[in-house]
Scaffold this motif. Sequence first.
Motif, short mmCIF file in Angstrom:
data_model
loop_
_atom_site.label_atom_id
_atom_site.label_comp_id
_atom_site.label_asym_id
_atom_site.label_seq_id
_atom_site.Cartn_x
_atom_site.Cartn_y
_atom_site.Cartn_z
N LEU A 292 -43.33 -48.22 71.62
CA LEU A 292 -44.14 -49.21 71.22
C LEU A 292 -44.12 -49.65 69.83
N ALA A 293 -43.80 -48.72 69.03
CA ALA A 293 -43.37 -49.02 67.65
C ALA A 293 -41.86 -49.58 67.43
N ASP A 294 -41.16 -49.27 68.15
CA ASP A 294 -39.80 -49.65 68.22
C ASP A 294 -39.78 -50.99 68.63
N ALA A 295 -40.68 -51.30 69.73
CA ALA A 295 -40.57 -52.61 70.21
C ALA A 295 -41.40 -53.73 69.43
N SER A 296 -42.32 -53.20 68.82
CA SER A 296 -42.91 -54.08 67.82
C SER A 296 -42.13 -54.60 66.51
N ALA A 297 -41.42 -53.46 66.08
CA ALA A 297 -40.36 -53.71 64.77
C ALA A 297 -39.27 -54.61 65.35
N GLU A 298 -39.00 -54.64 66.47
CA GLU A 298 -38.07 -55.43 67.21
C GLU A 298 -38.48 -56.89 67.12
N ASP A 299 -39.60 -57.26 67.50
CA ASP A 299 -40.34 -58.42 67.72
C ASP A 299 -40.49 -58.93 66.31
N ALA A 300 -41.03 -58.01 65.32
CA ALA A 300 -41.24 -58.48 64.08
C ALA A 300 -39.93 -59.07 63.15
N SER A 301 -38.71 -58.42 63.59
CA SER A 301 -37.61 -58.99 63.16
C SER A 301 -37.02 -60.12 63.51
N ARG A 302 -37.48 -60.66 64.73
CA ARG A 302 -37.04 -61.71 65.41
C ARG A 302 -38.07 -63.05 65.00
N HIS A 303 -39.05 -63.00 64.26
CA HIS A 303 -39.70 -63.78 63.59
C HIS A 303 -39.94 -63.87 62.17
#
Length: 303
Positions: A292-303
Amino acid sequence: MAAAEIEIDVDLVRALLEAQHPDLADRPLRVAAEGWDNVMVRLGDDLAVRLPRREPAAPLVVHEQESLPWLAARLPVPVPAPVRVGVPSTDPAYPWHWSVVPWFVGHRAADVPRPRRQRLAAPLAAFLDALHAPALDAPVNPVRGVPLTTRAEAVRRRLADPRVGSAARLAAVWEDALAAPLHDGPAVWVHGDPHPGNVVVGDDDGLAAVVDFGDVTSGDPATDLATAWLTFDDAGRAEFRRALAHRYPADDPVWVRARGWAVAMASAMVVDSSAEHAWLPPLGVESLDQVLADASAEDASRH
């Protein structure tokens, strides 16, 4: 835990050794571990006897006997290639193949805090890089190295279990993995069970061995790359991925599938583990948190 079909104790093991490997039979014996599938009996200081405790595990020991001698010579990390093999016996009564394997001094990585596991990142990456060679005659395993779609029903069942938190977010990660492109290269050798309970850490916190090849098979390397979330925190995971970037670049969909495999394996630890494996549910929870932490960081990097 599934009930043992054969009760294994030191008397049985000594009788098997006396009948088939009498030169080893006078060494001290001690039951060291009883897992879901196998019992490990320590044999003297440097060996152990690995015996299935139930019929479904019996073919897995044969897989290890067939595959590990060939693999051991090609891997940069010690693995439990059998030094002796045992066969089914009527006197004493024991119906399956069994192995005498090396005993590796150390402790499982699961008992080491995640930040300290970062020292394992580069050597574990090197191990998988060497292991993931094209495989022509690997054992068949219907639940490892296969397309994630074959695991979809089981994973969705586990994600619906109340013991798994953040089910909606994990379901989104899982669905992304299902939608990722399939492995389109040659089938490679796959360890199949890459969690830190199968990684032996030496006294110096270095990688001493990788064990439990019962699930060894061929197929999609994403199954093994799930260890990025099962074993490491964000710093260790970054180092692990950097060490494999020459083989699996950051944008390779193998990493999306690997994260899906991490969800599959970690949710099984949370939902399907028994009281005898009390260390597995916390490992599963930690690993899902890493996903979940990895997915959240990935989402944040897209925005």
